[in-house]
Write a protein that holds these residues in place. Sequence first.
Motif, PDB file in Angstrom:
ATOM      1  N   ASP A  94       0.912  -0.943  -0.265  1.00 54.94           N
ATOM      2  CA  ASP A  94      -0.125   0.308   0.151  1.00 54.94           C
ATOM      3  C   ASP A  94       0.948   1.251   0.403  1.00 54.94           C
ATOM      4  N   ASN A 154      -1.070   3.027  -9.017  1.00 54.41           N
ATOM      5  CA  ASN A 154      -2.000   2.869  -9.521  1.00 54.41           C
ATOM      6  C   ASN A 154      -2.770   2.403 -10.760  1.00 54.41           C
ATOM      7  N   THR A 155      -3.590   1.398 -10.538  1.00 57.44           N
ATOM      8  CA  THR A 155      -4.182   0.809 -11.053  1.00 57.44           C
ATOM      9  C   THR A 155      -3.887   1.153 -12.665  1.00 57.44           C
ATOM     10  N   ARG A 175      -6.251  -4.626  -0.371  1.00 55.27           N
ATOM     11  CA  ARG A 175      -7.262  -3.814  -1.132  1.00 55.27           C
ATOM     12  C   ARG A 175      -7.568  -3.817  -2.907  1.00 55.27           C
ATOM     13  N   TYR A 176      -6.334  -4.567  -3.462  1.00 50.07           N
ATOM     14  CA  TYR A 176      -6.728  -4.214  -4.640  1.00 50.07           C
ATOM     15  C   TYR A 176      -6.910  -5.860  -5.119  1.00 50.07           C
ATOM     16  N   GLU A 190     -11.102  -6.382  -5.248  1.00 47.75           N
ATOM     17  CA  GLU A 190     -11.641  -6.777  -5.490  1.00 47.75           C
ATOM     18  C   GLU A 190     -11.581  -4.927  -6.632  1.00 47.75           C
ATOM     19  N   GLU A 191     -10.039  -4.354  -6.686  1.00 48.99           N
ATOM     20  CA  GLU A 191     -10.052  -2.856  -6.944  1.00 48.99           C
ATOM     21  C   GLU A 191      -9.440  -4.075  -8.522  1.00 48.99           C
ATOM     22  N   TYR A 192      -8.705  -4.298  -8.258  1.00 48.99           N
ATOM     23  CA  TYR A 192      -8.154  -4.732  -9.702  1.00 48.99           C
ATOM     24  C   TYR A 192      -8.196  -5.978 -10.417  1.00 48.99           C
ATOM     25  N   ASN A 193      -8.769  -5.838 -12.087  1.00 44.52           N
ATOM     26  CA  ASN A 193      -8.421  -6.966 -13.002  1.00 44.52           C
ATOM     27  C   ASN A 193      -7.662  -7.386 -13.023  1.00 44.52           C
ATOM     28  N   CYS A 217      -5.740  -9.678  -6.789  1.00 46.81           N
ATOM     29  CA  CYS A 217      -6.641 -10.058  -7.599  1.00 46.81           C
ATOM     30  C   CYS A 217      -7.264 -10.000  -7.671  1.00 46.81           C
TER      31      CYS A 217
END
Length: 356
Positions: free
Chosen positions: A147, A152-153, A178-179, A181-184, A206
């Motif tokens: 973190d 940035n994704t 935290r990534y 659910e944020e990052y596909n 991810c």
Amino acid sequence: LQCGPGQSRPSPRTAPGSPRRRGRRRRFAPCGPHDELITSVPDKKDSLCQQDDQSQGGDIDIFRAGSTLRDIWCLVHSLMPLCDSAHSACVSRTFLRSWRCHPKLIFTEETLGLKRTEARDFTSRVNQILKNHSDTGVKILEFVFDDRNNVNTCHLNSWLQKAVTPGIEKITLFLPWRYREEYNFPCSILLDGRGNSIWYLDLTNCAFHPMVGFDCLRSLTKLRLYGVCITGDELGHLISNCFALEELQVWCCMELICSTIPFWLQRLSCLTVSECDMLRVIESTAPNLTTLDFFGEPVQLVLRESSKVKHLKVGYSYTPNAVSYAITKLPSIAPHLKTLAIYSSSELCRRLIPQW
């Protein structure tokens, strides 16, 4: 391994930085207009060179072509840690050329030479390195950050798009929790033959959503998913055409309810499923599966053609009579068992395990 929002998985092995020697620097005399580093060709009278001349008929020089010498420099350069490779590229144009097609791009705070106070410089360092890379020749690609690096994704997508090229063999992506659910993870980077040479894929925290007909990882032999948002159907889409797959590890994938291993994965020999809390069924028809490790709440285990499993390790947590269930039911599910290891955090078993 432990999982959860408050716990972290041990960081994967990264390329250690080599200590710099503080001795006197060796000075190289410039050669030609480009001031490139050169190595002198041994004299023909040298014993090793004489031996080589005799074996080759006396008319072939071991450094006959410039390309051979460049290959040697490129090999030396590829064995150096990332930071040292970047620094050496400032010394000569020979190293600069090999740096632009460096085969190992391992991006961690350590390999980038970042101190804790410089953690936010992670993005700028990676951008600078990839800007000077030629987009070809990458064999190993690793991104490991947390973190405090504040990546940035969008940057991560652009890095993968640039570095994942035909011929790449190994990808490791270790992201903060935290990534998850944020990052596909973009399936598109594996299209057009770019994923066909990959034999090792390790994704952490991810989301990964391959579609029906996904056919981009035909050389994959080892797949490791940790904290990846992926359903049972999507996992099936991912591995259904991985005919070379030998080892599959699935850790803390909370969206898995049913995991099905198809019959045609005939090279699959090792399967690990751990702490997938929603999982209810593991069904495998892979005919050569010999080692199965499972950790979590008891699930329905259907082996069918995989009944040749010889080594079974199960670990149950907070489940009454889990040990009794394991020693009475599992041997009948896998009749060819040679070793059965049982772990339980909720009970102490003093009874003798019956022979089967």
